[in-house]
Design an enzyme around this catalytic site. Structure first.
Site, PDB file in Angstrom:
ATOM      1  N   ASP A 111       0.977  -1.266  -0.238  1.00 56.41           N
ATOM      2  CA  ASP A 111       0.317   0.069  -0.114  1.00 56.41           C
ATOM      3  C   ASP A 111       0.992   1.437  -0.001  1.00 56.41           C
ATOM      4  O   ASP A 111       0.420   1.843   0.262  1.00 56.41           O
ATOM      5  CB  ASP A 111      -0.948   0.162   1.256  1.00 56.41           C
ATOM      6  CG  ASP A 111      -1.747  -1.407   0.971  1.00 56.41           C
ATOM      7  OD1 ASP A 111      -2.294  -1.939   0.186  1.00 56.41           O
ATOM      8  OD2 ASP A 111      -2.583  -1.189   1.827  1.00 56.41           O
ATOM      9  N   LYS A 116      -6.479  -4.839  -2.945  1.00 58.47           N
ATOM     10  CA  LYS A 116      -7.346  -5.543  -1.879  1.00 58.47           C
ATOM     11  C   LYS A 116      -8.102  -4.480  -0.879  1.00 58.47           C
ATOM     12  O   LYS A 116      -8.343  -3.351  -1.122  1.00 58.47           O
ATOM     13  CB  LYS A 116      -6.682  -5.940  -0.649  1.00 58.47           C
ATOM     14  CG  LYS A 116      -5.392  -4.738  -0.546  1.00 58.47           C
ATOM     15  CD  LYS A 116      -4.567  -5.392   0.125  1.00 58.47           C
ATOM     16  CE  LYS A 116      -3.672  -4.490   1.524  1.00 58.47           C
ATOM     17  NZ  LYS A 116      -4.151  -3.756   1.335  1.00 58.47           N
ATOM     18  N   LYS A 123      -7.503  -4.916   4.799  1.00 60.17           N
ATOM     19  CA  LYS A 123      -6.291  -4.839   5.012  1.00 60.17           C
ATOM     20  C   LYS A 123      -4.861  -5.361   4.896  1.00 60.17           C
ATOM     21  O   LYS A 123      -3.994  -5.244   4.988  1.00 60.17           O
ATOM     22  CB  LYS A 123      -6.629  -4.781   7.118  1.00 60.17           C
ATOM     23  CG  LYS A 123      -7.730  -3.743   7.493  1.00 60.17           C
ATOM     24  CD  LYS A 123      -7.497  -2.173   7.300  1.00 60.17           C
ATOM     25  CE  LYS A 123      -8.520  -1.562   8.166  1.00 60.17           C
ATOM     26  NZ  LYS A 123      -9.582  -1.133   7.303  1.00 60.17           N
ATOM     27  N   THR A 132       0.735   0.805   6.442  1.00 64.01           N
ATOM     28  CA  THR A 132       0.637   1.076   7.460  1.00 64.01           C
ATOM     29  C   THR A 132       1.381   0.079   8.407  1.00 64.01           C
ATOM     30  O   THR A 132       0.959  -1.003   8.204  1.00 64.01           O
ATOM     31  CB  THR A 132      -0.110   1.520   8.520  1.00 64.01           C
ATOM     32  OG1 THR A 132      -1.091   1.308   9.136  1.00 64.01           O
ATOM     33  CG2 THR A 132      -0.424   3.035   7.861  1.00 64.01           C
ATOM     34  N   CYS A 152      -1.873  -2.276   7.424  1.00 69.66           N
ATOM     35  CA  CYS A 152      -2.487  -3.434   6.308  1.00 69.66           C
ATOM     36  C   CYS A 152      -0.933  -4.516   6.586  1.00 69.66           C
ATOM     37  O   CYS A 152      -0.985  -5.944   6.074  1.00 69.66           O
ATOM     38  CB  CYS A 152      -2.582  -2.816   5.462  1.00 69.66           C
ATOM     39  SG  CYS A 152      -4.350  -1.312   4.561  1.00 69.66           S
ATOM     40  N   GLN A 210       8.203 -14.460  21.911  1.00 67.98           N
ATOM     41  CA  GLN A 210       7.841 -15.899  21.821  1.00 67.98           C
ATOM     42  C   GLN A 210       8.584 -16.454  20.072  1.00 67.98           C
ATOM     43  O   GLN A 210       7.805 -17.182  20.438  1.00 67.98           O
ATOM     44  CB  GLN A 210       6.576 -15.967  21.594  1.00 67.98           C
ATOM     45  CG  GLN A 210       5.278 -14.751  22.755  1.00 67.98           C
ATOM     46  CD  GLN A 210       4.419 -14.939  23.019  1.00 67.98           C
ATOM     47  OE1 GLN A 210       3.789 -16.407  23.647  1.00 67.98           O
ATOM     48  NE2 GLN A 210       3.462 -14.670  22.601  1.00 67.98           N
TER      49      GLN A 210
END
Ligand code: C5J
Length: 222
Positions: free
Chosen positions: A25, A130, A133, A159, A163, A203
């Site tokens: 984007d 699209k 998002k 951003t 997205c 994680q």
């Protein structure tokens, strides 16, 4: 195989022949004055600042023979793919589909929906339009990647927490390895960008890895 030894949270190994760069984007509507990003009340200057770095990353990927895929968040002119919940939310100064200085906001084919000229796709590169998002939702992206034999995705664009992160999470659920290029992505909110980088690599790379453009260049040169 290529290795980014200093990727976080640990070294990232990838096969360049099975890796694509996805540039999310980088459109005039999010980056330039008068577009959707600004209509939502945001300062667009931080997004403008990464354009040269994204250009360098794209050039690196093209030089190494990686597939480069661009996405654009945009809607059909009749807004049939824009749920009212998306169009009506908030109190923007202009809504999706309204007239703006770069044409109708976030509408396919309008100047504002275009990718900024500095990052224009080359003929033959895939451009995914699209409505959501995430770039996998309601698009042919999965079929494109499967057709190219891609297993690993490098992400850039805007951003970071909207997205880009949504698409990375979608990619995870579809079995791709994913790495976010941290200096080639930006948010209107610096604290959201740093939180996103942290949560992606937490994680043991629960969503994926992060690395810089220079680290990717070194890995692909090596
Ligand atoms: C937003 C995007 N921020 N490309 N879109 O609405 O992240």
């Amino acid at each position: 195989m290529a290795r980014i030894a200093n990727a976080l949270p640990y070294a990232f190994d990838f096969d360049p022949a099975r890796t694509a760069l996805i540039v999310i984007d980088m459109q005039r509507d999010f980056i330039e004055n008068g577009g959707f990003g600004e209509a939502l009340g945001n300062d667009v200057r931080p997004l403008q600042a990464i354009v040269p770095r994204v250009a360098r990353l794209i050039e690196t990927a093209r030089g190494a023979g990686l597939a480069v895929i661009h996405t654009r968040e945009c809607h059909a002119p009749d807004l049939s793919d824009c749920p009212p919940a998306k169009r009506l939310r908030g109190k923007p100064s202009a809504r999706i589909g309204d007239d703006g200085p770069m044409g109708r906001i976030l509408i396919a084919g309008e100047p504002g929906a275009d990718i900024v000229p500095e990052l224009r796709p080359l003929p033959g590169e895939t451009v995914i339009d699209k409505p959501g998002k995430g770039a996998f939702y309601a698009t042919p992206l999965m079929e494109v990647l499967t057709g190219l034999g891609i297993t690993t995705l490098l992400f850039a664009g805007v951003t970071t927490e909207v997205c880009v992160q949504t698409t990375m999470r979608e990619a995870n659920d579809r079995g791709f390895e994913a790495l976010l290029v941290e200096d080639a992505t930006e948010s209107y909110f610096p604290e959201f960008k740093s939180a996103t980088l942290a949560m992606i690599r937490a994680q043991g790379a629960i969503v994926g890895w992060t690395a810089t453009t220079d680290e990717i260049r070194t890995a692909l040169d090596g």
